[in-house]
Design an enzyme around this catalytic site. Structure first.
Site, PDB file in Angstrom:
ATOM      1  N   THR A  93       0.835  -1.185   0.000  1.00  0.00           N
ATOM      2  CA  THR A  93       0.000   0.000   0.000  1.00  0.00           C
ATOM      3  C   THR A  93       0.881   1.250   0.000  1.00  0.00           C
ATOM      4  O   THR A  93       2.044   1.199   0.396  1.00  0.00           O
ATOM      5  CB  THR A  93      -0.903   0.036   1.236  1.00  0.00           C
ATOM      6  OG1 THR A  93      -0.092   0.190   2.405  1.00  0.00           O
ATOM      7  CG2 THR A  93      -1.709  -1.237   1.355  1.00  0.00           C
ATOM      8  N   GLU A 152      -6.404  -3.044   0.922  1.00  0.00           N
ATOM      9  CA  GLU A 152      -6.576  -4.146   1.856  1.00  0.00           C
ATOM     10  C   GLU A 152      -7.783  -5.020   1.529  1.00  0.00           C
ATOM     11  O   GLU A 152      -7.901  -6.140   2.050  1.00  0.00           O
ATOM     12  CB  GLU A 152      -6.718  -3.601   3.281  1.00  0.00           C
ATOM     13  CG  GLU A 152      -5.467  -2.941   3.818  1.00  0.00           C
ATOM     14  CD  GLU A 152      -5.276  -1.490   3.402  1.00  0.00           C
ATOM     15  OE1 GLU A 152      -4.397  -0.817   3.973  1.00  0.00           O
ATOM     16  OE2 GLU A 152      -5.999  -1.018   2.486  1.00  0.00           O
TER      17      GLU A 152
END
Length: 541
Positions: free
Chosen positions: A187, A333
């Site tokens: 991320t 996620e």
């Protein structure tokens, strides 16, 4: 006879939910369908399957086996699609490397993921060569020349096409546990090192099936058999929203644009008759500008917009050009898809459409979604009460790799915490109001930056806008608008006009009225094209 008393056939097949099975239907029904890379490569699904076998054989020759992490550094291409399948089908793990990160962070992600083999486009070789002394775990580099006249100066373990040409197309793929790790990527957080997320075969297959679900039940915008697909979300980022897997599952024509160049994207739209894509708002705005310059017809092009809010103004501009645009919502996620926008039942009204298609939308199949207060109690489903979105679904990452503390925070209370503030209606429609960290706290009230941005973006004088909170001794924080002007430099009074109207309607607090506007040439972006509000706050304080 009741099923519980039935005797199972000794040769009954236990069908694992593994990525290779996403190819099965297409190879039966669409083996001759095209897959296109820019204006350079045309092949069929039958060719794709042969190349998947060759890639697996070539990687096996470099020591890749079950559990080996193979990193991919490439533009969006047929090669990336091959890696999406071949590497997980071997039982190895595909790491999709965000090539837009700073070089130090690219090195961090390769080391943290424990990559052993790197497949690298020649454009990224200088960065990789500089990093190699720090990448002790990397045993081989495969170089992608991408049709260049001269071979890359760094030879590595061989050139991609040459290795495939010499490799056996028949690779002995074996079956394994569907819960085996298939992919990992990192991320792009605004603080600290990137966080690694991971997904199993089972999770990706279920996500592909569930992602297809809303399109199967939604008239428009939709994506299905008969469409021509071109991703405009990088394939290194959240599996390109899992849609290359969906496109392959459907056996549709796929078009890969390589490096995102607006002229090439418009040309491919025309020559390959692209009908469905997905992207962040920045890319859509880039396409509008390029289409105006090239005279590209956008009528009939369907787009799913995510990553940042889809404003009314951007949706209406797409509609004016004959496009069908709707929002989607998710995060790294979550693989990413959690919700998809859809029209109100029976609606043919444009005013209703913009309100229905610009918010995050309705949770897709297999997603349990709640909007909760700080005590984890559900807020009212009235479309007004605000809380944090928390979710459960069978494809959510179980952890941040090697970061137990962040993982516990992510999964606090057994629900994944998105840190997005939203409302939810009685019909389940989710409207994202802000990120928890971006909500502006002023005068004892919370002001959602996204609502201010949507109002300001409606002004013809505004090309782009971001609103952030900056410290204020009296009020705690005050909202500041950072504007890229379309024409001239809009005044503070002009910017405040739609905000004042919203205050008078009772839609916003009186504290939402701005007392500062900054005009800039461009807004700072993250590596995946989102507006970097952290950088803006730093700039303004």
């Amino acid at each position: 006879m009741p099923l519980r008393f039935a005797t199972r056939a000794s040769e009954a097949y236990d069908f694992p939910l593994t990525i290779g099975h996403l190819l099965d239907a297409a190879l039966t029904s669409a083996a001759d369908q095209e897959i296109v890379y820019r204006d350079r490569v045309r092949m069929t699904y039958r060719d794709l399957r042969v190349r998947i076998g060759r890639l697996a054989s070539a990687l096996a020759g470099l020591g890749v086996g079950q559990g080996t992490v193979v990193a991919m550094m490439d533009w969006d291409s047929h090669r990336y699609l091959e890696a999406y399948f071949a590497i997980p089908m071997m039982g190895a793990v595909l790491q999709t490397v965000n090539v837009r990160l700073p070089i130090a962070q690219i090195g961090y992600t390769l080391r943290h993921a424990e990559a052993e083999v790197v497949i690298c486009h020649r454009d990224f070789l200088p960065a990789l060569e500089a990093l190699l002394p720090t990448l002790e775990g990397v045993t081989a580099v495969v170089v992608i020349d991408d049709g260049a006249d001269e071979p890359a100066s760094f030879a590595g373990a061989g050139e991609y096409e040459a290795l495939l040409a010499a490799a056996d197309p028949v690779f002995p793929f074996v079956e394994f546990d569907e819960n085996a790790l298939a992919t990992t990527f990192y991320t792009t957080g605004t603080t600290g090192d990137p966080k690694g997320v991971c997904f199993s075969h089972r999770q990706i297959v279920l996500l592909a099936l569930a992602t297809k679900g809303p399109f199967g039940t939604t008239r428009d915008p939709g994506f299905g058999i008969g469409d021509v697909y071109m991703p405009l979300t990088p394939m290194f980022h959240v599996h390109a929203w899992c849609l290359p897997y969906v496109a392959t599952l459907l056996g549709v024509k796929q078009v890969y644009p390589g490096r995102y160049e607006a002229d090439m994207i418009c040309r491919l739209r025309t020559t390959e008759h692209v009908t469905y894509s997905h992207c962040v708002p920045t890319v859509l705005q880039m396409i509008f500008a390029a289409a105006d310059k090239a005279g590209t017809d956008l009528v009939g092009w369907t787009m799913t917009i995510g990553g940042s809010a889809l404003t009314h103004a951007l949706w209406e501009e797409g509609k004016r050009r004959g496009m069908s645009i709707g929002a989607g919502y998710g995060m790294s996620e979550t693989g990413p898809t959690l919700t998809m926008a859809r029209r109100n039942t029976g609606s043919a009204d444009a005013a209703s459409d913009v309100d229905a298609l610009t918010p995050a939308g309705i949770p897709i199949a297999l997603v349990s979604l709640r909007v909760v207060d700080e005590a984890m109690c559900d807020v009212s489903h009235d479309g007004v009460s605000r809380g944090e979105v928390v979710v459960r679904a069978p494809w959510l990452t179980p952890c941040y790799i090697g970061n137990a503390e962040a993982s516990r925070e992510l999964w606090r209370g057994g629900w994944m915490h998105t840190q997005d503030v939203a409302t939810i209606s009685s019909s389940g429609r989710v409207v994202i109001c802000d990120r928890l960290k971006d909500v502006i706290k002023t005068g004892g009230e919370w002001i959602p930056s996204l609502e201010l941005e949507d109002l300001i973006a409606s002004l013809p004088e505004v090309a782009e806008v971001a609103v952030v909170g900056v410290p204020d001794k009296r009020w705690g924080e005050r909202p500041v608008a950072v504007v890229v002007a379309a024409v001239g430099a809009p005044s503070l009074d002009t910017i405040n006009t739609p905000i004042t109207a919203a205050i008078e309607r009772g839609d916003l607090s009186r504290y939402a009225r701005l007392d500062r506007v900054e005009i800039v040439d461009a807004l700072p972006r993250t590596s995946v094209g989102k507006i970097d509000k952290k950088a803006l706050r730093f700039m303004l304080t």
